[in-house]
Structure formats: structure tokens, C-alpha cells
Design an enzyme around this catalytic site. Structure first.
Site, PDB file in Angstrom:
ATOM      1  CG  MET A 125      -7.824   7.154   7.169  1.00 18.81           C
ATOM      2  SD  MET A 125      -8.983   5.333   6.464  1.00 18.81           S
ATOM      3  CE  MET A 125      -9.500   4.554   7.784  1.00 18.81           C
ATOM      4  CB  ALA A 151      -0.479   5.493  12.829  1.00 18.76           C
ATOM      5  CG  ASP A 179      -1.927  -0.678   1.309  1.00 15.05           C
ATOM      6  OD1 ASP A 179      -2.083  -1.786   0.601  1.00 15.05           O
ATOM      7  OD2 ASP A 179      -2.748  -0.969   3.002  1.00 15.05           O
ATOM      8  CG  ASP A 196      -2.444  -4.480  13.616  1.00 10.96           C
ATOM      9  OD1 ASP A 196      -1.700  -5.437  13.592  1.00 10.96           O
ATOM     10  OD2 ASP A 196      -3.948  -4.695  13.967  1.00 10.96           O
ATOM     11  N   GLY A 254       0.324  -0.696   5.858  1.00 14.70           N
ATOM     12  CA  GLY A 254       0.450   0.316   7.297  1.00 14.70           C
ATOM     13  C   GLY A 254       0.339  -0.187   8.099  1.00 14.70           C
ATOM     14  CE  LYS A 306      -6.402  -0.669   0.860  1.00 21.51           C
ATOM     15  NZ  LYS A 306      -6.609   0.228   2.363  1.00 21.51           N
TER      16      LYS A 306
HETATM   17  N1  SAH Z   1      -3.461   0.345   9.721  1.00 20.03           N
HETATM   18  C1  SAH Z   1      -3.018   1.423   9.378  1.00 20.03           C
HETATM   19  C2  SAH Z   1      -4.039   2.481   8.969  1.00 20.03           C
HETATM   20  C3  SAH Z   1      -4.904   2.213   8.014  1.00 20.03           C
HETATM   21  S1  SAH Z   1      -5.586   4.121   7.865  1.00 20.03           S
HETATM   22  C4  SAH Z   1      -2.798   1.431  11.355  1.00 20.03           C
HETATM   23  O1  SAH Z   1      -2.621   0.940  11.871  1.00 20.03           O
HETATM   24  O2  SAH Z   1      -2.270   1.812  11.307  1.00 20.03           O
HETATM   25  C5  SAH Z   1      -4.704   5.558   6.910  1.00 20.03           C
HETATM   26  C6  SAH Z   1      -4.160   5.904   8.315  1.00 20.03           C
HETATM   27  O3  SAH Z   1      -3.797   5.426   9.746  1.00 20.03           O
HETATM   28  C7  SAH Z   1      -3.946   7.283   7.648  1.00 20.03           C
HETATM   29  O4  SAH Z   1      -4.859   8.026   6.720  1.00 20.03           O
HETATM   30  C8  SAH Z   1      -3.603   8.312   8.855  1.00 20.03           C
HETATM   31  O5  SAH Z   1      -4.443   8.495   9.476  1.00 20.03           O
HETATM   32  C9  SAH Z   1      -2.760   7.251   9.977  1.00 20.03           C
HETATM   33  N2  SAH Z   1      -1.362   6.280   9.724  1.00 20.03           N
HETATM   34  C10 SAH Z   1      -1.202   5.571   8.828  1.00 20.03           C
HETATM   35  N3  SAH Z   1       0.443   6.451   9.240  1.00 20.03           N
HETATM   36  C11 SAH Z   1       0.512   6.837  10.373  1.00 20.03           C
HETATM   37  C12 SAH Z   1       1.936   8.087  10.660  1.00 20.03           C
HETATM   38  N4  SAH Z   1       3.410   7.193  10.065  1.00 20.03           N
HETATM   39  N5  SAH Z   1       1.829   9.445  11.097  1.00 20.03           N
HETATM   40  C13 SAH Z   1       0.343   9.435  10.866  1.00 20.03           C
HETATM   41  N6  SAH Z   1      -1.137   8.999  10.826  1.00 20.03           N
HETATM   42  C14 SAH Z   1      -0.554   7.796  10.229  1.00 20.03           C
END
Ligand code: SAH
Length: 284
Positions: free
Chosen positions: A191, A137, A53, A108, A106, A75
């Protein structure tokens, strides 16, 4: 098979293997490759076919063998490189071709980002799969911005919610606002950048104090991380003024005040990849 389909050259033709290969859904963490689990790092080191992704950082991709075939499926709301059902279809097709597939997501895999839907499709299709969790995140941003998710003085619970509200008149109804506006909890919004004005207005409308501390952590755990701190009321304008971009995580609640003390600081002789701390709110 159309020549416009992605990665058609990677699929052995014609026909499929008798047994589908295993798909490993791997959490790539929030960006810093040192935040991968050992299990994820080991899976990356031996991968030969990878579907990833847009939130998977370059630093993490650099850990793949040079010879690994990589397929970007994007995505990001609004401009998907491939729509979700096409991603699932491609994943199933590649697995059925008999090559073990590493599906890199990205954070989890089971936290937002539709990993649950992908696992569901694999299970329903009888494709063997494994899930390797990742640091989400929320956890990455909390540690790297100095904002604990819970703290006895500030929050006894934490809610992780999606700010990806449906467009249209029912947008404001998509979340349980009274529950989100309860005091003494931390809200983590994934998001949430596009809906931040609606989010702040609804939370205040449902009783959360306008001066509740709030933060946005942009590119958490990456070298270009930036954190903005303000009040709930001021945050949408602040994000706009400062040109905050995705990926960004929104944190709301009393725990945000702890950042003043806990924000990581450079240690002598250590090249710390630190937040250019911008604490812009006078209220804090
Ligand atoms: N599976 C991912 C989330 C996917 S949804 C997880 O567990 O983190 C995508 C959202 O995750 C982004 O819009 C943002 O809000 C957040 N996100 C992911 N990586 C990030 C980062 N390095 N810094 C800040 N927000 C992040």
C-alpha cells in the site's frame, strides 16, 4: 433492516439460527489462481456464501460454484465499498443466520488487509472460524519479478511494512525510519504507492543510499504484471511517469539487482504469462 443494507436478501428473517455457522477466512493469494493453496481451492469449490475484497482476482472468483452467493465488500483505501466495521457486522450477521461463510481476502488473511481484526471480532462474538493462509503479495511478486526477498550477498533480513501512512503532519512519524534505513535488508512496502515520495525521501534522509536499487511490481502474478526498476531516489518520478496503479508492491534493496538475471523468461512452446520487463534505470 433497511433495504439499503447490502445482501439483506441473503439473511433469513426473522431471528437468527441457534448456532452461528463457521466462517472460513481464506487467503486468495496475489492473483494467479494457481497460487491458491489446495486447502483454499477446496474451500472455494464448495462455498455457497462468499464475502470478498477488491484484491481477489477474477480468475480466483471463477473457481467458485456458479450458484454461490457473492458479496463484494471492496476495500481499497479512499473508496471502501463498505467500511471495515460494516464488513465485520455483516460477517457476524451472516454467520449468525446459520450459513457457512467463506471470507475471501487477497494474499494472506493475516498479512495486512485487517484479517486479524476480522478474526478478533469473530472470536469475541463466539463465532467459530478457521484461517487458511495464502501466498502474500511479497512472495508472489518476488517469484514473478525475479527478486529474491533474502540473499546472502544482499540481505539477511526482510521487513514487510505498510506505506499507508496517516494523513497530516505526523505522517512521516508513522514508521520506524532508522530501522527501515538499515543496510543489508530488503524492504517490502504494501500500500505504498500514494506515500512513495514521502517514503523515498524519509529513507534517504535516514541514511539509505539514494542509489539503492528499488522496484515496483504492479499486478504481481497476473497476466498484466508490470515491473519498474530504478533507484530509490528515482522511483517516485518513475512511478508517476509510468502511471503505476494499485495494486502495486514496492521492493527496496540490493536484491533488486538480481532481477536482471532472474526475471522469468518465456520458454519455447510455453505460453508464459510474463512480465513486460521494463528496466529503466541506467544505474543498474
Ligand atoms: N493480505 C494481502 C495484502 C493486503 S494490503 C497480502 O497478503 O498480499 C493491499 C496491498 O497489497 C496493495 O496495496 C499492494 O501493495 C499489495 N498487493 C496485493 N496484491 C498485489 C499484487 N497482485 N501485486 C502487487 N501488489 C499487491
Amino acid at each position: 433492516m433497511s433495504h439499503h443494507e447490502p445482501a439483506h436478501h441473503l439473511t433469513p428473517a426473522p431471528g437468527a439460527a441457534a448456532q452461528p455457522a463457521k466462517v472460513t477466512l481464506v487467503g486468495a493469494g496475489p492473483g494467479d489462481p494457481d497460487l491458491l493453496t489446495l486447502k483454499a481451492a477446496r474451500a472455494l469449490a464448495v462455498a455457497s456464501l462468499v464475502l470478498y475484497d477488491n484484491l481477489v482476482s477474477r480468475e480466483v472468483l471463477a473457481l467458485l460454484p456458479a450458484a454461490a452467493d457473492r458479496i463484494y465488500v471492496g476495500k481499497e483505501s479512499a473508496h471502501h465499498a463498505l467500511p471495515q466495521d460494516a464488513i465485520i457486522e455483516l460477517m457476524l450477521r451472516l454467520a449468525r443466520s446459520g450459513r457457512p461463510l467463506l471470507r475471501l481476502k487477497g494474499g494472506d488473511p493475516y498479512t495486512f488487509g485487517r484479517g486479524g481484526e476480522e478474526a478478533q471480532a469473530l472470536a469475541e462474538a463466539g463465532v467459530p472460524f478457521e484461517v487458511i493462509p495464502g501466498i502474500s503479495a511479497a512472495q508472489g511478486a518476488a517469484a514473478s519479478a525475479g527478486i529474491p526477498l533474502t540473499h546472502r550477498d544482499h540481505a539477511s533480513s526482510v521487513q514487510w511494512v505498510t506505506g499507508h501512512l496517516r494523513a497530516g503532519a505526523d505522517a512521516a512519524l508513522a514508521l520506524d525510519w532508522p530501522a527501515l534505513a538499515r543496510p543489508r535488508q530488503t524492504l517490502v512496502v504494501y500500500m505504498g504507492l500514494a506515500s512513495l515520495p514521502v517514503l523515498a525521501a524519509q529513507l534517504i534522509h535516514h541514511g539509505l543510499a539514494p542509489d539503492t536499487p528499488a522496484a515496483i511490481v504492479e499486478r504481481a502474478t497476473l497476466p498484466a504484471q508490470r515491473t519498474l526498476v530504478g533507484t530509490l531516489q528515482a522511483l517516485p518520478a518513475l512511478a508517476q511517469e509510468q502511471g503505476v496503479e494499485s495494486p502495486a508492491l514496492i521492493l527496496i534493496g540490493g536484491v533488486v539487482t538480481l532481477r536482471a538475471l532472474l526475471a522469468p523468461r518465456a520458454v519455447d512452446g510455453e505460453e508464459a504469462a510474463l512480465d513486460e520487463a521494463q528496466t529503466l534505470a541506467t544505474a543498474l
